[in-house]
Write a protein that holds these residues in place. Structure first.
Motif: not given
Length: 256
Positions: A27, A37, A100, A102, A127-128, A184
């Protein structure tokens, strides 16, 4: 935090420090970046992210976990079902053009979450996600492979994706019965601006009978809609590249 995992929320908590470090490195969070998150759980990934960012927004459905997370001075907690969250409003509340995203997604609703995020892609930097390996294999699959399907086409239209990390069951408590992985997802800037619902419907029809030629499924669907363009229906759905599906969706719907 002590917490008994709840099956109805699909809770499997990440405990392997080596895997956690690898995800954080992937990340690569920088101080001040607006990161959200999904499903922080027991904060295994949350804590190292917050330490590097300074501030982190988390989305947690479990009321008990949300209450405990609120005691963390670096967290902004959104207690909600992620499928009801408006990510544009979240980005606006953070004063960010793009956020972002995740998380270790609940495996029982991972696909609905991915489709829920799709309309917000223009407001997302990357996006992870940790997901069931089988799902990620389908997400990144190439045409003419057994994993290539509706999920592959719909997501590859909008994202460049890569499987970046394998995660074994023993990295969790309790261990899931499947292998996991981290993907990812980078929103494409060169995507065709069409109606995602229409593309999804088109692809769902195409893959509804994988073993049959498209003339039996998508061919009929196109005929019902008066399509008179050039599209080879003497193929199976898995043989058609993403761009051909996108072009067909453009030709059969009004661009948004």
């Amino acid at each position: 935090m002590k917490h008994i995992p709840r099956k109805r929320f699909g809770q499997h908590f990440l405990t392997d420090s080596g895997i956690i470090d690898a995800i954080v490195r992937a990340i690569d969070p920088k101080p001040g970046q607006p990161v959200v998150e999904i499903g922080p759980g027991l904060a295994a990934l949350t804590q190292p992210l917050a330490e590097r960012l300074g501030r982190l927004t988390v989305i947690e459905l479990d009321r008990d976990l949300a209450a405990k997370l609120r005691s963390h001075p670096q967290l902004e907690v959104i207690e909600s079902d992620v499928l009801k969250v408006d990510f544009l409003k979240v980005a606006q509340s953070l004063g960010a053009g793009k956020i972002r995203v995740t998380g270790n997604l609940p495996y029982n609703i991972s696909s609905p979450i991915l489709f829920h995020l799709l309309p917000y892609a223009e407001h997302i930097q990357d996006q992870h996600f940790m997901l069931q390996k089988e799902v990620i294999d389908r997400m990144v699959a190439a045409p003419s492979t057994s994993d290539y399907g509706r999920l592959s086409v719909t997501l590859q239209w909008r994202y460049a994706m890569e499987n970046i990390l394998a995660v074994p069951p023993e990295a969790f408590d309790p261990p899931p019965r499947v292998d996991s992985a981290v993907v990812r997802m980078l929103p494409r800037s060169d995507f065709a601006p069409l109606n995602a619902t229409h593309l999804s419907e088109l692809v769902q029809v195409a893959f509804s009978q994988r073993r049959k030629l498209l003339r039996h499924t998508l061919g009929r669907w196109l005929t019902e809609r008066g399509f008179s363009g050039n599209f080879d229906v003497q193929r199976r759905a898995e043989e058609v590249p993403v761009q051909e599906y996108v072009s067909l969706a453009e030709a059969t719907s009004t661009p948004i």
